[in-house]
Design an enzyme around this catalytic site. Structure first.
Site, PDB file in Angstrom:
ATOM      1  N   SER A  19       0.834  -1.211   0.000  1.00  0.00           N
ATOM      2  CA  SER A  19       0.000   0.000   0.000  1.00  0.00           C
ATOM      3  C   SER A  19       0.863   1.253   0.000  1.00  0.00           C
ATOM      4  O   SER A  19       1.863   1.340   0.725  1.00  0.00           O
ATOM      5  CB  SER A  19      -0.884   0.033   1.248  1.00  0.00           C
ATOM      6  N   ILE A  20       0.434   2.234  -0.787  1.00  0.00           N
ATOM      7  CA  ILE A  20       1.136   3.519  -0.782  1.00  0.00           C
ATOM      8  C   ILE A  20       1.077   4.124   0.625  1.00  0.00           C
ATOM      9  O   ILE A  20       2.057   4.709   1.099  1.00  0.00           O
ATOM     10  CB  ILE A  20       0.511   4.460  -1.837  1.00  0.00           C
ATOM     11  N   ASN A  67     -14.437   2.549   7.935  1.00  0.00           N
ATOM     12  CA  ASN A  67     -14.980   2.416   6.592  1.00  0.00           C
ATOM     13  C   ASN A  67     -15.571   3.784   6.264  1.00  0.00           C
ATOM     14  O   ASN A  67     -16.498   4.240   6.944  1.00  0.00           O
ATOM     15  CB  ASN A  67     -16.068   1.336   6.586  1.00  0.00           C
ATOM     16  N   VAL A  68     -15.046   4.450   5.244  1.00  0.00           N
ATOM     17  CA  VAL A  68     -15.480   5.835   4.981  1.00  0.00           C
ATOM     18  C   VAL A  68     -16.940   5.920   4.527  1.00  0.00           C
ATOM     19  O   VAL A  68     -17.494   7.015   4.446  1.00  0.00           O
ATOM     20  CB  VAL A  68     -14.568   6.546   3.958  1.00  0.00           C
ATOM     21  N   TYR A 158      -9.085   3.085 -16.923  1.00  0.00           N
ATOM     22  CA  TYR A 158      -9.184   3.760 -15.623  1.00  0.00           C
ATOM     23  C   TYR A 158     -10.624   4.248 -15.395  1.00  0.00           C
ATOM     24  O   TYR A 158     -11.104   4.340 -14.268  1.00  0.00           O
ATOM     25  CB  TYR A 158      -8.170   4.908 -15.549  1.00  0.00           C
ATOM     26  N   LYS A 165     -11.186  10.710  -9.563  1.00  0.00           N
ATOM     27  CA  LYS A 165      -9.954  11.469  -9.282  1.00  0.00           C
ATOM     28  C   LYS A 165     -10.104  12.926  -9.705  1.00  0.00           C
ATOM     29  O   LYS A 165      -9.547  13.824  -9.069  1.00  0.00           O
ATOM     30  CB  LYS A 165      -8.754  10.830  -9.979  1.00  0.00           C
ATOM     31  N   ILE A 194       1.883   2.097  -9.586  1.00  0.00           N
ATOM     32  CA  ILE A 194       2.639   1.211  -8.683  1.00  0.00           C
ATOM     33  C   ILE A 194       1.782  -0.036  -8.490  1.00  0.00           C
ATOM     34  O   ILE A 194       0.562   0.073  -8.355  1.00  0.00           O
ATOM     35  CB  ILE A 194       2.832   1.897  -7.299  1.00  0.00           C
ATOM     36  N   ALA A 198      -5.161  -2.196  -5.017  1.00  0.00           N
ATOM     37  CA  ALA A 198      -6.124  -1.357  -5.751  1.00  0.00           C
ATOM     38  C   ALA A 198      -5.775  -1.298  -7.226  1.00  0.00           C
ATOM     39  O   ALA A 198      -6.650  -1.441  -8.090  1.00  0.00           O
ATOM     40  CB  ALA A 198      -6.180   0.044  -5.144  1.00  0.00           C
TER      41      ALA A 198
HETATM   42  P1  NAD Z   1      -4.255  -0.239  -1.759  1.00  0.00           P
HETATM   43  O1  NAD Z   1      -5.209  -1.278  -2.219  1.00  0.00           O
HETATM   44  O2  NAD Z   1      -3.076  -0.688  -0.999  1.00  0.00           O
HETATM   45  O3  NAD Z   1      -5.000   0.876  -0.913  1.00  0.00           O
HETATM   46  C1  NAD Z   1      -6.363   1.209  -1.109  1.00  0.00           C
HETATM   47  C2  NAD Z   1      -6.947   1.347   0.274  1.00  0.00           C
HETATM   48  O4  NAD Z   1      -8.287   1.812   0.182  1.00  0.00           O
HETATM   49  C3  NAD Z   1      -6.977   0.018   1.033  1.00  0.00           C
HETATM   50  O5  NAD Z   1      -6.272   0.146   2.232  1.00  0.00           O
HETATM   51  C4  NAD Z   1      -8.452  -0.207   1.287  1.00  0.00           C
HETATM   52  O6  NAD Z   1      -8.690  -0.826   2.520  1.00  0.00           O
HETATM   53  C5  NAD Z   1      -8.950   1.235   1.299  1.00  0.00           C
HETATM   54  N1  NAD Z   1     -10.398   1.331   1.139  1.00  0.00           N
HETATM   55  C6  NAD Z   1     -11.167   0.873   0.112  1.00  0.00           C
HETATM   56  N2  NAD Z   1     -12.463   1.111   0.393  1.00  0.00           N
HETATM   57  C7  NAD Z   1     -12.506   1.746   1.604  1.00  0.00           C
HETATM   58  C8  NAD Z   1     -13.549   2.232   2.430  1.00  0.00           C
HETATM   59  N3  NAD Z   1     -14.835   2.111   2.083  1.00  0.00           N
HETATM   60  N4  NAD Z   1     -13.223   2.823   3.613  1.00  0.00           N
HETATM   61  C9  NAD Z   1     -11.939   2.940   3.989  1.00  0.00           C
HETATM   62  N5  NAD Z   1     -10.903   2.481   3.248  1.00  0.00           N
HETATM   63  C10 NAD Z   1     -11.191   1.896   2.076  1.00  0.00           C
HETATM   64  O7  NAD Z   1      -3.826   0.550  -3.084  1.00  0.00           O
HETATM   65  P2  NAD Z   1      -2.972   1.890  -3.309  1.00  0.00           P
HETATM   66  O8  NAD Z   1      -2.561   1.832  -4.726  1.00  0.00           O
HETATM   67  O9  NAD Z   1      -1.958   2.051  -2.259  1.00  0.00           O
HETATM   68  O10 NAD Z   1      -4.081   3.027  -3.204  1.00  0.00           O
HETATM   69  C11 NAD Z   1      -3.985   4.140  -2.320  1.00  0.00           C
HETATM   70  C12 NAD Z   1      -4.362   5.429  -3.037  1.00  0.00           C
HETATM   71  O11 NAD Z   1      -3.360   5.725  -4.009  1.00  0.00           O
HETATM   72  C13 NAD Z   1      -5.684   5.366  -3.817  1.00  0.00           C
HETATM   73  O12 NAD Z   1      -6.345   6.616  -3.696  1.00  0.00           O
HETATM   74  C14 NAD Z   1      -5.207   5.168  -5.244  1.00  0.00           C
HETATM   75  O13 NAD Z   1      -6.158   5.599  -6.201  1.00  0.00           O
HETATM   76  C15 NAD Z   1      -3.983   6.049  -5.219  1.00  0.00           C
HETATM   77  N6  NAD Z   1      -3.049   5.877  -6.335  1.00  0.00           N
HETATM   78  C16 NAD Z   1      -2.553   4.644  -6.619  1.00  0.00           C
HETATM   79  C17 NAD Z   1      -1.671   4.486  -7.685  1.00  0.00           C
HETATM   80  C18 NAD Z   1      -1.122   3.122  -8.019  1.00  0.00           C
HETATM   81  O14 NAD Z   1      -0.658   2.934  -9.150  1.00  0.00           O
HETATM   82  N7  NAD Z   1      -1.126   2.164  -7.105  1.00  0.00           N
HETATM   83  C19 NAD Z   1      -1.300   5.592  -8.449  1.00  0.00           C
HETATM   84  C20 NAD Z   1      -1.823   6.849  -8.128  1.00  0.00           C
HETATM   85  C21 NAD Z   1      -2.697   6.970  -7.076  1.00  0.00           C
END
Ligand code: NAD
Length: 258
Positions: A19-20, A67-68, A158, A165, A194, A198
């Site tokens: 996770s980021i 949970n949001v 996407y 977004k 990355i 997700a």
């Molecule tokens: P990830 O799956 O590790 O994280 C996503 C998180 O969202 C998870 O921890 C999940 O539990 C949480 N989540 C989902 N539904 C939820 C809810 N109802 N309530 C609370 N939490 C909830 O993936 P990630 O890639 O680390 O994503 C983190 C952020 O980074 C996201 O906003 C994603 O769009 C963004 N992002 C990701 C990338 C990439 O390529 N991975 C690039 C740019 C932006």
């Protein structure tokens, strides 16, 4: 110097070690912040255990379900912060969700329910968390969210997440305008692709990563640690004059025309 000693930071969005948000939490901890971590609860409590084990080396002083989509859980998070910490300095919004069906194929097939779900979890949630954080950021603060280029340009598959977004990035600007007089800054990081839980739901994510590795000025994509370092900067006094911005952490990919 980047120093977050004495700062209370709430980090949302850790699901696993890819996770980021995990990259961000580690860098905030390294800079001396006191951490509160939220996790997305599931019926069997599996996520709670998994995330708790992962984050324990960072000694979070709060570990809470959130949970949001559940307003009561959101408000419980902030009342616990009020009771245990008294104030909040940093909020990391690092979460998003859309149905897998809506992350591939024709965009026009997106269902109304799928549209609402993606926008609710991925964009509206920044407002509800900022609303809870505002009264607790009595000494000013920094809110950081995560976005992606697919919110400003068309990226294959996407789809509805691009719309979410786009909404999220405007949320950053409207919130920055509202909260600026309280010395609360709001910024977004637009990360390059990355591999995470997700992103694996987005059709063709590996092709996207390979394309970035070929075309981006740095000829690679970025790591969770690099995003974490930028988040730490945006949460620190080093960025005290920056608000309402989307900062690209994408190895330069965004500047390329072809
Ligand atoms: P990830 O799956 O590790 O994280 C996503 C998180 O969202 C998870 O921890 C999940 O539990 C949480 N989540 C989902 N539904 C939820 C809810 N109802 N309530 C609370 N939490 C909830 O993936 P990630 O890639 O680390 O994503 C983190 C952020 O980074 C996201 O906003 C994603 O769009 C963004 N992002 C990701 C990338 C990439 O390529 N991975 C690039 C740019 C932006």
């Amino acid at each position: 110097m980047l120093d977050l000693t004495g700062k209370n930071a709430l980090v949302t969005g850790i699901a696993n070690n890819r996770s980021i948000a995990w990259g961000i939490a580690q860098q905030l901890h390294k800079a001396g912040a006191n951490l509160g971590i939220t996790y997305l609860p599931d019926e069997k409590g599996k996520m709670e255990k998994k995330v708790e084990d992962l984050v324990s080396p960072l000694n979070p002083s709060l570990f809470l379900p959130c949970n949001v989509q559940n307003d009561e859980q959101v408000s419980q998070v902030f009342s616990t912060i009020q009771d245990k910490w008294g104030k909040l300095d940093i909020l990391i919004h690092c979460l998003a969700f859309a149905s897998r069906d809506d992350l591939t194929g024709d965009f026009s097939n997106t269902s109304r329910d799928g549209f609402q779900l993606a926008l609710d979890i991925s964009a509206y949630s920044l407002l509800s968390l900022a609303k809870g954080a505002k009264p607790l950021m009595s000494e000013g603060g920094s809110i950081v969210t995560l976005t992606y280029l697919g919110g400003v340009r068309v990226v294959p598959n996407y789809n509805v997440m691009g719309i979410a977004k786009a909404a999220l990035e405007m949320n950053v600007k409207y919130l920055a305008a509202e909260l600026g007089p309280n010395n609360i800054r709001v910024n977004g990081i637009s990360a390059g692709p990355i591999r995470t839980l997700a992103s694996s739901a987005v059709g063709g994510i590996l092709d996207m990563i390979h394309h970035v590795e070929e075309v981006a000025p740095l000829r690679r994509t970025v790591t969770q640690t690099e995003v974490g370092n930028t988040a730490a900067f945006l949460c620190s006094d080093l960025s005290s004059g920056v608000t309402g911005q989307i900062l690209y952490v994408d190895a330069g990919y965004e500047i390329m025309g072809m």
